[in-house]
Design an enzyme around this catalytic site. Structure first.
Site, PDB file in Angstrom:
ATOM      1  N   ARG A  20       0.817  -1.217   0.000  1.00 49.09           N
ATOM      2  CA  ARG A  20       0.000   0.000   0.000  1.00 49.09           C
ATOM      3  C   ARG A  20       0.851   1.266   0.000  1.00 49.09           C
ATOM      4  O   ARG A  20       0.588   2.193  -0.768  1.00 49.09           O
ATOM      5  CB  ARG A  20      -0.959   0.026   1.188  1.00 49.09           C
ATOM      6  CG  ARG A  20      -2.112  -0.950   1.036  1.00 49.09           C
ATOM      7  CD  ARG A  20      -2.988  -0.941   2.251  1.00 49.09           C
ATOM      8  NE  ARG A  20      -2.202  -1.343   3.417  1.00 49.09           N
ATOM      9  CZ  ARG A  20      -2.635  -1.303   4.658  1.00 49.09           C
ATOM     10  NH1 ARG A  20      -3.839  -0.834   4.932  1.00 49.09           N
ATOM     11  NH2 ARG A  20      -1.878  -1.694   5.646  1.00 49.09           N
ATOM     12  N   ASN A  57      -6.091  -2.671   1.867  1.00 51.85           N
ATOM     13  CA  ASN A  57      -6.096  -4.123   1.947  1.00 51.85           C
ATOM     14  C   ASN A  57      -7.532  -4.606   2.031  1.00 51.85           C
ATOM     15  O   ASN A  57      -8.374  -3.959   2.657  1.00 51.85           O
ATOM     16  CB  ASN A  57      -5.364  -4.591   3.206  1.00 51.85           C
ATOM     17  CG  ASN A  57      -3.865  -4.479   3.099  1.00 51.85           C
ATOM     18  OD1 ASN A  57      -3.312  -4.349   2.017  1.00 51.85           O
ATOM     19  ND2 ASN A  57      -3.192  -4.526   4.223  1.00 51.85           N
TER      20      ASN A  57
END
Length: 98
Positions: free
Chosen positions: A19, A37
């Site tokens: 990320r 996520n």
């Protein structure tokens, strides 16, 4: 041309800095949106911006950071909505816009 894209990345992409890596690439490319996520172990990116920059982001997502093992990248294109004012990493259980 401004577009919207949803990218779903599967493989070993959680717990490896994916990320934050996407955040840095998206920011550098000048696109706005969010990365998070998912409970199934995948990562979802919703991004808006210039189509060329979004295509570059897709290619970056296919590579991923060094510790990631990207198995599949699914891409869905859509119309630009202008709903983001920057790029951010999202945490928690909030549903992403589709």
């Amino acid at each position: 041309m401004m577009r919207r894209i949803i990218i779903r990345v599967t493989g070993e992409v959680q717990g490896v800095g994916y990320r934050s890596w996407v955040y840095r690439r998206a920011t550098r490319l000048g696109v706005s949106g969010v990365v998070r996520n998912e409970p199934d172990g995948s990562v979802t990116v919703v991004a808006e911006g210039d189509e060329e920059a979004l295509r570059a982001l897709v290619e970056e997502c296919r590579r991923g950071p060094g510790l990631a093992k990207v198995a599949c990248v699914e891409v869905s294109w859509g119309e630009f909505r202008g709903e983001y004012r920057g790029f951010e990493v999202e945490y928690g259980e909030r549903e992403l816009p589709r």
